[in-house]
Design an enzyme around this catalytic site. Structure first.
Site, PDB file in Angstrom:
ATOM      1  N   HIS A 248       0.447  -1.077  -0.265  1.00  0.00           N
ATOM      2  CA  HIS A 248       0.054   0.574   0.233  1.00  0.00           C
ATOM      3  C   HIS A 248       1.118   1.137   0.056  1.00  0.00           C
ATOM      4  O   HIS A 248       2.055   0.900   0.962  1.00  0.00           O
ATOM      5  CB  HIS A 248      -0.699  -0.224   1.428  1.00  0.00           C
ATOM      6  CG  HIS A 248      -2.102   1.274   1.074  1.00  0.00           C
ATOM      7  ND1 HIS A 248      -2.578   1.671   0.888  1.00  0.00           N
ATOM      8  CD2 HIS A 248      -1.845   2.321   1.958  1.00  0.00           C
ATOM      9  CE1 HIS A 248      -3.916   2.495   0.253  1.00  0.00           C
ATOM     10  NE2 HIS A 248      -3.236   3.125   1.765  1.00  0.00           N
TER      11      HIS A 248
ATOM     12  N   ASP B  35     -15.504   2.110   8.684  1.00  0.00           N
ATOM     13  CA  ASP B  35     -13.956   3.891   8.142  1.00  0.00           C
ATOM     14  C   ASP B  35     -14.379   4.929   6.808  1.00  0.00           C
ATOM     15  O   ASP B  35     -14.182   5.348   7.092  1.00  0.00           O
ATOM     16  CB  ASP B  35     -13.035   2.952   7.249  1.00  0.00           C
ATOM     17  CG  ASP B  35     -12.036   3.984   6.467  1.00  0.00           C
ATOM     18  OD1 ASP B  35     -11.747   4.589   7.750  1.00  0.00           O
ATOM     19  OD2 ASP B  35     -11.853   3.803   5.386  1.00  0.00           O
TER      20      ASP B  35
ATOM     21  N   ARG C  52     -15.150  12.655   9.838  1.00  0.00           N
ATOM     22  CA  ARG C  52     -13.843  13.262   9.428  1.00  0.00           C
ATOM     23  C   ARG C  52     -13.008  14.824   9.247  1.00  0.00           C
ATOM     24  O   ARG C  52     -12.999  15.655   8.869  1.00  0.00           O
ATOM     25  CB  ARG C  52     -12.563  12.527   9.926  1.00  0.00           C
ATOM     26  CG  ARG C  52     -12.667  11.357  10.696  1.00  0.00           C
ATOM     27  CD  ARG C  52     -11.551  10.392  10.577  1.00  0.00           C
ATOM     28  NE  ARG C  52      -9.888  10.685  10.195  1.00  0.00           N
ATOM     29  CZ  ARG C  52      -9.311   9.849   9.533  1.00  0.00           C
ATOM     30  NH1 ARG C  52     -10.264   8.666   9.059  1.00  0.00           N
ATOM     31  NH2 ARG C  52      -8.459  10.368   9.213  1.00  0.00           N
TER      32      ARG C  52
ATOM     33  N   SER D  27      -7.313   3.615   9.671  1.00  0.00           N
ATOM     34  CA  SER D  27      -8.781   3.897   8.874  1.00  0.00           C
ATOM     35  C   SER D  27      -7.914   3.361   7.390  1.00  0.00           C
ATOM     36  O   SER D  27      -8.198   1.877   6.785  1.00  0.00           O
ATOM     37  CB  SER D  27      -9.268   5.305   8.195  1.00  0.00           C
ATOM     38  OG  SER D  27      -8.909   5.275   7.186  1.00  0.00           O
TER      39      SER D  27
ATOM     40  N   LYS E 124      -9.191  -1.127   6.186  1.00  0.00           N
ATOM     41  CA  LYS E 124      -9.022  -1.629   4.504  1.00  0.00           C
ATOM     42  C   LYS E 124      -8.083  -2.550   4.176  1.00  0.00           C
ATOM     43  O   LYS E 124      -8.507  -3.514   3.448  1.00  0.00           O
ATOM     44  CB  LYS E 124      -8.896   0.011   3.846  1.00  0.00           C
ATOM     45  CG  LYS E 124      -9.992   0.625   3.789  1.00  0.00           C
ATOM     46  CD  LYS E 124     -10.000   1.755   3.540  1.00  0.00           C
ATOM     47  CE  LYS E 124      -9.488   2.713   3.502  1.00  0.00           C
ATOM     48  NZ  LYS E 124      -9.497   4.046   3.739  1.00  0.00           N
TER      49      LYS E 124
HETATM   50  N1  URA Z   1      -6.339   7.431   3.843  1.00  0.00           N
HETATM   51  C1  URA Z   1      -7.952   7.056   3.648  1.00  0.00           C
HETATM   52  O1  URA Z   1      -7.407   5.697   3.351  1.00  0.00           O
HETATM   53  N2  URA Z   1      -8.097   7.543   5.847  1.00  0.00           N
HETATM   54  C2  URA Z   1      -7.454   8.332   6.211  1.00  0.00           C
HETATM   55  O2  URA Z   1      -7.297   8.336   7.441  1.00  0.00           O
HETATM   56  C3  URA Z   1      -6.334   9.012   5.502  1.00  0.00           C
HETATM   57  C4  URA Z   1      -6.008   8.578   4.248  1.00  0.00           C
END
Ligand code: URA
Ligand code: CA
Length: 435
Positions: free
Chosen positions: A82, A161, A168, A183, A187
Site C-alpha cells: 500500500h 471507515d 472527519r 483507517s 482496509k
Molecule cells: N487515507 C485513508 O484511507 N484514510 C485516512 O484517514 C487518510 C488517508
C-alpha cells in the site's frame, strides 16, 4: 454503556477499552449514535491520541463492521503493498508482475479513487480490453494459476471507515495519526493479505509532508498490523518530486512496461526493487533482502517480469501485444514541449503542483463521477539535479487541447532552476519494521 461516558473518558485523556471502542463503532455504523456525539469523540481522539492497543482495537472493530475477503484458497503467503499516495506513482503496475515472477502470490484489490491521475485500475484500463470486474472466485482462480490478479473494490468493505472518514472530512479531524493509521490499515486487513508492505510518502506531493510525521504514521501502521497478526513493515520514500518521469494513465503504463524491461527511470526502478525485496522476504521466497533484490533484478533483465505482466494482462482480457507495442495505448492529439527559460541545474519540481497540472489536462478525477482522459499527462525530461540549457525541453505535455497556456504557467511556477549546487533528495528515507 453510554456513549456520553465514552466521550467523557477520552476527553479526560484515559484509554478506552476494547468494549468501549467496539460500542462506538457498532453504534455509529448502525446509526444508533448520532453524528454530533461521534464528532465529539473523534475530536477528543484528535487531541488525546490513542495507545497502540486502542489503535489496534479501533482497526479491528472497523474491519469487523463489514465484509472481509477470504484469500485462504490461495496457497502460500499473500503479500499486499500500500502506498499513501503521491504523484506519478506507478509502482503497483510494476511490483505486482515483478514480485509474482518469483512465485509470490499477489492478490491485489484496487480502486479508482480521486487524485492527480487515476488509480491502478484506471491505469490498467488504458490497455484495450482489460477489466477488473471479476468475481471473487475468478480472482482467486487467477491468482492460483498466474500468481497475480487485480480486482476492483467490491462488496461492503469497512463501512465504519467510510462513515467515519466522511465525518472527519467535515469536522477537521482527518489529520490525526491514530485515525489515519486505523483507517488505512482496516482496509488493508479486510482485503485479506497475510503480510503488508507500506510505502509511506513524504515531501511536497505527499499526505505527510514532514518526514517526522511520515515516520510516526508508518510506525503507527506497522504497530497495528503486527498486533493483529499481519506481518507489516514500512518504507518511507521521497515524494518531493514526482516518481519516475511519467504522470498520466497511459503514459504511466508505458513507463511501467519500460521498467519491467529493465529500461525504466532510475528512481522508479530503485523504489520497486526496495519495496519488491521486502515483499519477497515477507513471502518467504528469499532469505535476505539482498538475495531477493538480486533475483528481482535478474527477472527484470531476463524478460521474466515482463512476460508475467503480459500473462497478467491477457488473463484479464487485455491486449497483451500492447506491452510489445506501447504506441497502441491511447495517444494524446497534441505533444507540447515546455522549454527552459534559463540555463542551470534543476533545483525543485514540486510534486503536488505537477500533479495539479496533470489534473488540469484531464488525467485525474476531481469528483467521483468525472471522466478521466487516459491519454493525457506529463513526461519529465529533467529531474532534480539535472543540468538544463536555456531553450532545452524540461518536459512534454500530452494534451487533448491545443491551447495549454494555463498548464504551462502552472508548470513554470512549480519548477525552479538554480546556478548554485543542488541537493538531490534521498529516495528512501527510512525503513520501519518495529515499533
Ligand atoms: N487515507 C485513508 O484511507 N484514510 C485516512 O484517514 C487518510 C488517508
Ligand atoms: Ca511515474
Amino acid at each position: 454503556m453510554r456513549i456520553y461516558d465514552v466521550i467523557e473518558k477520552k476527553r479526560d485523556g484515559q484509554p478506552l477499552t476494547k468494549e468501549e471502542i467496539q460500542f462506538f463503532i457498532d453504534g455509529y455504523t448502525n446509526d444508533d449514535i448520532p453524528d454530533y456525539q461521534a464528532s465529539a469523540l473523534l475530536m477528543a481522539i484528535y487531541f488525546q491520541d490513542m495507545t497502540e492497543e486502542e489503535r489496534a482495537n479501533l482497526t479491528t472493530a472497523m474491519v469487523e463492521s463489514g465484509d472481509k475477503i477470504d484469500l485462504s484458497a490461495i496457497s502460500g503467503i499473500k503479500v499486499d503493498k500500500h502506498s499513501t499516495g503521491g504523484v506519478g506513482d506507478t509502482t503497483t503496475l510494476i511490483l505486482a508482475p515483478m514480485v509474482a515472477s518469483l512465485g509470490v502470490a499477489i492478490a491485489k484489490m484496487s480502486g479508482r479513487g480521486l487524485g492527480h491521475t487515476g488509480g491502478t485500475i484506471d491505469k490498467l484500463e488504458a490497455v484495450p480490453g482489460f477489466h477488473a470486474e471479476i468475481t471473487n472466485s475468478e480472482f482467486i482462480d487467477l491468482v492460483n494459476k498466474n500468481k497475480v490478479a487485480v480486482v476492483g473494490q467490491s462488496g461492503n468493505l469497512t463501512p465504519a471507515d467510510k462513515k467515519i472518514y466522511g465525518l472527519r472530512d467535515v469536522t477537521a479531524t482527518v489529520n490525526s495519526i491514530p485515525l489515519i493509521a486505523s483507517s488505512i490499515m482496516s482496509k488493508k486487513i479486510a482485503s485479506g493479505a497475510d503480510a503488508i508492505v507500506l510505502d509511506v510518502k513524504t515531501g511536497a506531493g505527499a499526505f505527510m509532508k514532514d518526514i517526522n510525521e511520515a515516520k510516526e504514521l508508518a510506525g503507527a501502521m506497522v504497530s497495528i498490523g503486527n498486533q493483529v497478526g499481519r506481518n507489516t513493515m514500512a518504507v518511507i520514500s521521497d515524494m518531493s518530486q514526482p516518481l519516475g518521469n511519467a504522470i498520466g494513465n497511459a503514459l504511466e503504463v508505458k513507463e511501467a512496461i519500460e521498467t519491467l524491461q529493465g529500461k525504466g527511470p532510475e528512481d522508479l526502478t530503485e523504489l520497486c526493487l526496495t519495496l519488491g525485496s521486502q515483499m519477497v522476504v515477507l513471502a518467504n521466497k528469499a532469505n535476505s533482502l539482498e538475495e531477493a533484490r538480486v533475483s528481482l533484478k535478474e527477472n527484470l533483465m531476463n524478460g521474466k517480469a515482463f512476460e508475467q505482466f503480459k500473462i497478467f494482462l491477457a488473463s484479464q482480457g487485455g491486449e497483451a501485444n500492447v506491452a510489445d507495442s506501447p504506441e497502441l495505448l491511447p495517444q494524446a492529439d497534441h505533444k507540447i514541449e515546455l522549454l527552459s527559460k534559463q540555463s542551470g541545474t534543476v533545483e525543485k519540481i514540486i510534486a503536488d503542483d505537477i500533479g495539479t497540472a496533470a489534473m488540469m489536462l484531464g488525467a485525474g478525477r476531481a469528483t467521483k463521477d468525472s471522466e478521466i482522459d487516459l491519454a493525457v499527462g506529463i513526461v519529465l525530461h529533467k529531474k532534480i539535479g539535472d543540468d538544463v540549457k536555456e531553450g532545452e525541453s524540461l518536459l512534454t505535455i500530452h494534451s487533448s487541447r491545443q491551447d495549454v497556456e494555463d498548464v504551462k504557467e502552472k508548470l513554470y511556477a512549480s519548477i525552479s532552476i538554480s546556478n548554485a549546487a543542488v541537493k538531490i533528495p534521498k529516495l528512501v528515507h527510512d525503513t520501519i519494521t518495529k515499533y
